[in-house]
Design a protein around this motif. Sequence first.
Motif, PDB file in Angstrom:
ATOM      1  N   GLN A 153       0.830  -1.208   0.000  1.00  0.00           N
ATOM      2  CA  GLN A 153       0.000   0.000   0.000  1.00  0.00           C
ATOM      3  C   GLN A 153       0.868   1.263   0.000  1.00  0.00           C
ATOM      4  N   ARG A 187       1.146   4.448  -2.878  1.00  0.00           N
ATOM      5  CA  ARG A 187       1.181   5.893  -2.633  1.00  0.00           C
ATOM      6  C   ARG A 187       2.422   6.517  -3.268  1.00  0.00           C
ATOM      7  N   SER A 214       1.473   2.310   6.087  1.00  0.00           N
ATOM      8  CA  SER A 214       1.315   2.773   4.704  1.00  0.00           C
ATOM      9  C   SER A 214       0.675   4.153   4.648  1.00  0.00           C
ATOM     10  N   GLN A 215      -0.174   4.484   5.628  1.00  0.00           N
ATOM     11  CA  GLN A 215      -0.839   5.782   5.651  1.00  0.00           C
ATOM     12  C   GLN A 215      -0.231   6.740   6.665  1.00  0.00           C
TER      13      GLN A 215
END
Length: 340
Positions: A78, A82, A268-269
């Motif tokens: 993920q 991005r 990932s975020q």
Amino acid sequence: MEKLFSLKNGARLLIAFGCLSLGLAGCSEKTRLLQQNSSLSFNQDFSPPLLDILWVLDDRSQFWNTSGRPKIIEQATQFFTRLDSATASYQMGFITGDMHRAQGRLQPINSPVILKKNMGTLAERVAFFSSLLTQVAFNPNTSGLNQSFEATTIALANGFKPRANVPLVLIFLSDADDRSTVPTSQPAVEYYANKFLAFKGNNPNLLRVYSINYEKLTAGQVVDSNTRCITLYNAEIDSLVPNFFQDRFFKLAQRLTGETSNVCSSFSQNISLNGLRVSELSKRFKIEVPIQESTLRVTVSLNGEILSSINWTYEGATNEIVFTEAPPEGSRIDINFLPR
């Protein structure tokens, strides 16, 4: 940034025609001034279209031979998605922190790959990235130490040479501390920070470090599968031996204005990609000729719309327009003036 310089020819011809027709006194002086009425335009740069990205993975048994591995691969995939959308073009490589066998060579060792954005569709690139990550599996031939900083130095000098004027992103993924040797009396983080900066001409704006690792337990937290998702017991960060865990990965990211995240979280975020600019947006725009300050006019527009709320001043000592806040990406700055 793109710059345009032009004379107002229409105004020059109109005044010259009026002077010849009417023979007005003093018209020659006005003609001289209006002939030199000039404009200067800048286009504010966008974020860099290119990136060099190197993943540095801990391939020792306790990291990859674990039930937490699928989640880590999912989060890394993920994060890659991005990164893929953050730039128009990149080259991406993979190495491990093993200095016993791999020694900074690109992975997979038998068939090294540099992933690029022109390789198929996004879905195909994501699948390819995941397959590369999966191939970095249990390695029984490591020395038992994570020496990611040393391996990265070798990779950047050989198999993954950074391109000139292209931002370099280093991503360290581990559950332990770095144990790279330091041949000087410098602290390890400072020594390798300087090493990595040297690959980018000592320009910190061209280097970003992301470190994904364990974080210290806070009050009320215990060692379990949520806080120690890889090495449930005897994680290096929990060692009671004084100075055993030096937190080199997080300190390196902080030293180089990067980002850190907990490997057991949705990293990932959690990691911001805002630092991927080559440099900060420009606030200062230089005029190359002396000007009459009283004639100065500045307009900032974005997509054809005037941005009237952006404040600026004129700095006579350097002959520059200086904005309080940088004009936004993609905006146009028009400067009109009479030369002195």
